[in-house]
Design a protein around this motif. Sequence first.
Motif, short mmCIF file in Angstrom:
data_model
loop_
_atom_site.label_atom_id
_atom_site.label_comp_id
_atom_site.label_asym_id
_atom_site.label_seq_id
_atom_site.Cartn_x
_atom_site.Cartn_y
_atom_site.Cartn_z
N SER A 101 -0.80 11.89 -5.01
CA SER A 101 -0.56 11.79 -3.69
C SER A 101 0.58 12.96 -3.10
O SER A 101 1.20 12.79 -2.16
CB SER A 101 -0.25 10.52 -3.18
OG SER A 101 0.81 9.94 -3.67
N GLU A 102 1.03 13.73 -4.14
CA GLU A 102 1.89 14.46 -3.76
C GLU A 102 1.69 15.36 -2.91
O GLU A 102 0.44 16.10 -2.86
CB GLU A 102 2.69 15.37 -5.22
CG GLU A 102 3.82 16.12 -4.93
CD GLU A 102 5.03 15.57 -4.63
OE1 GLU A 102 5.12 15.44 -3.18
OE2 GLU A 102 6.07 15.28 -5.38
N THR A 103 2.62 15.94 -2.00
CA THR A 103 2.63 17.19 -1.14
C THR A 103 2.56 18.54 -1.64
O THR A 103 3.00 18.65 -2.72
CB THR A 103 3.52 17.17 0.04
OG1 THR A 103 4.72 17.14 -0.56
CG2 THR A 103 3.35 16.01 0.88
N PRO A 104 1.63 19.46 -1.24
CA PRO A 104 1.52 20.73 -1.86
C PRO A 104 2.72 21.58 -1.83
O PRO A 104 3.60 21.53 -0.80
CB PRO A 104 0.44 21.39 -0.86
CG PRO A 104 0.34 20.90 0.43
CD PRO A 104 0.77 19.44 0.07
N LYS A 105 3.16 22.06 -3.07
CA LYS A 105 4.32 22.92 -3.27
C LYS A 105 4.16 24.53 -3.33
O LYS A 105 5.14 25.25 -2.92
CB LYS A 105 4.89 22.42 -4.70
CG LYS A 105 5.14 20.97 -4.84
CD LYS A 105 5.88 20.42 -3.93
CE LYS A 105 6.07 19.07 -3.73
NZ LYS A 105 6.50 18.02 -2.55
N SER A 106 2.88 24.91 -3.22
CA SER A 106 2.59 26.11 -3.07
C SER A 106 1.19 26.40 -2.48
O SER A 106 0.26 25.70 -2.50
CB SER A 106 2.41 26.85 -4.55
OG SER A 106 2.10 28.09 -4.44
N LEU A 107 1.19 27.37 -1.31
CA LEU A 107 0.07 27.53 -0.73
C LEU A 107 -0.24 29.20 -0.70
O LEU A 107 -0.02 29.82 0.28
CB LEU A 107 0.25 27.15 1.01
CG LEU A 107 0.34 25.60 0.96
CD1 LEU A 107 0.87 25.41 2.57
CD2 LEU A 107 -0.96 24.97 0.78
N PRO A 108 -0.93 29.53 -1.56
CA PRO A 108 -1.15 31.14 -1.96
C PRO A 108 -2.05 31.59 -0.73
O PRO A 108 -2.78 30.71 -0.29
CB PRO A 108 -1.63 31.16 -3.39
CG PRO A 108 -1.58 29.80 -3.92
CD PRO A 108 -1.28 28.87 -2.92
N GLY A 109 -1.75 32.87 -0.18
CA GLY A 109 -2.61 33.45 0.66
C GLY A 109 -2.13 32.88 2.19
O GLY A 109 -3.04 33.10 3.22
N SER A 110 -0.84 32.41 2.31
CA SER A 110 -0.55 31.93 3.52
C SER A 110 0.51 32.71 4.23
O SER A 110 1.49 33.01 3.46
CB SER A 110 -0.14 30.25 3.58
OG SER A 110 0.22 29.85 4.54
N ALA A 170 0.82 -1.06 -0.03
CA ALA A 170 -0.03 0.03 0.08
C ALA A 170 0.82 1.17 -0.05
O ALA A 170 0.49 2.18 -0.57
CB ALA A 170 -0.91 0.04 1.12
N VAL A 171 1.89 1.21 0.77
CA VAL A 171 2.76 2.41 1.00
C VAL A 171 3.47 2.44 -0.59
O VAL A 171 3.76 3.78 -1.14
CB VAL A 171 4.03 2.08 1.80
CG1 VAL A 171 5.07 3.23 1.70
CG2 VAL A 171 3.34 2.18 3.09
N ALA A 172 3.87 1.45 -1.31
CA ALA A 172 4.74 1.46 -2.67
C ALA A 172 3.47 2.19 -3.76
O ALA A 172 3.92 2.94 -4.46
CB ALA A 172 5.14 0.11 -3.02
N ALA A 173 2.37 1.71 -3.61
CA ALA A 173 1.23 2.43 -4.24
C ALA A 173 1.03 3.77 -4.31
O ALA A 173 1.16 4.41 -5.09
CB ALA A 173 0.05 1.59 -4.19
N LEU A 174 1.20 4.09 -2.80
CA LEU A 174 0.81 5.48 -2.58
C LEU A 174 2.06 6.52 -3.48
O LEU A 174 1.71 7.38 -3.67
CB LEU A 174 0.71 5.72 -1.01
CG LEU A 174 0.66 7.09 -0.45
CD1 LEU A 174 -0.78 7.69 -0.78
CD2 LEU A 174 0.87 7.27 1.03
N LEU A 175 3.25 6.01 -3.05
CA LEU A 175 4.43 6.91 -3.33
C LEU A 175 4.58 6.80 -4.92
O LEU A 175 5.49 7.43 -5.22
CB LEU A 175 5.70 6.38 -2.70
CG LEU A 175 5.96 6.36 -1.20
CD1 LEU A 175 7.02 5.71 -0.83
CD2 LEU A 175 5.70 7.86 -0.83
#
Length: 251
Positions: A224-233, A214-219
Motif C-alpha cells: 500500500s506504499e505510494t509511488p516513489k517514481s513515475l517515469p515519463g511524467s 483497518a487503517v492500522a492494517a493498511l499502514l
Amino acid sequence: TVVIAAGKAAADPMRVVPPHLPVPPKGRTVVIAAGKAAAAMARAVEDHWNGPISGIVVTRYGHGVSCDSIEVIEAGHPMPDQAGQDASMRVRELSAALKENDLALFLISGGGSALLTAPADGITPADKQMVTRALLKGGAPISDINCVRKHLSAVKGGRLAELAAPARVATLIISDVPGDDPATVASGPSISDPTTLSEARAVLEKFHITPPDAVAALLNRSDSETPKSLPGSDTRIIATARDALAAAENA
C-alpha cells in the motif's frame, strides 16, 4: 482595482495554461482536473487544444465553467461530500483505462485534496475522517497530515498517475502552497510521493493516535506504499501565489 486585476491576471488560467500545453499524443487525450481553478483550466485547454479531448473536472460548488467535451462536476470544499467521492471513483476508472499511446493531462490547483476523496481499498471514508480529525485536534502540522492522508487515499500521492501508466502523464499546476512543492498541491494525485508508510505510522505515534483496525492494517502493508517514481511524467508549475503578488506589486 488595477493592482488587484494585475494580481489576478498573473494566475489567470486563460493566460498561463496555453503556453505549457504538451504535444498531443497518437492516442486519446484525457483531462483529469481537480481544484478550485480546475474548470477554468480545462476551458483554457479546450480553447487551445488541437485534436479531440475528453475528461472530468472536479471543482468547488460555484466554480464550474462551461466546457464542450470535458465533464464538469461540482463537489464539497473544504468539507468533502458524496459528490466528490463519486467523482473520485470515476476519475480512478478513467485513469486506469488509459493505454500506452494516450495522454493523461492533469490540471491541479488548490482545493483538490478535499475534492478528490476516495479512500484506499480496505478502509472507509469514516476511517479517514476519524484519523484526520484526530490529527487536527492534536495540532499536527499540514506536512504530517498530508503524509498520513496520502497513504489512506486511492487517488493522492501519485496514485492517479500510477493508475494511468503506461500512458504519458503531463501535469500543470497552479500552486497555492508556500514553497510551491508539486507533491503538496492537492496532495499530488499525479506526483510521486516522497513520504513513506513508516513515516505515516510515526506521525500517528507522535500524536498518540490509535487508528481504526483497518487503517492500522493498511499502514502495515508494504503493497500500500505510494509511488516513489513515475517515469515519463512531466510536471510544470505554471502559476503561483508569489507570481500574483509580484504582479500586483509591479502594478
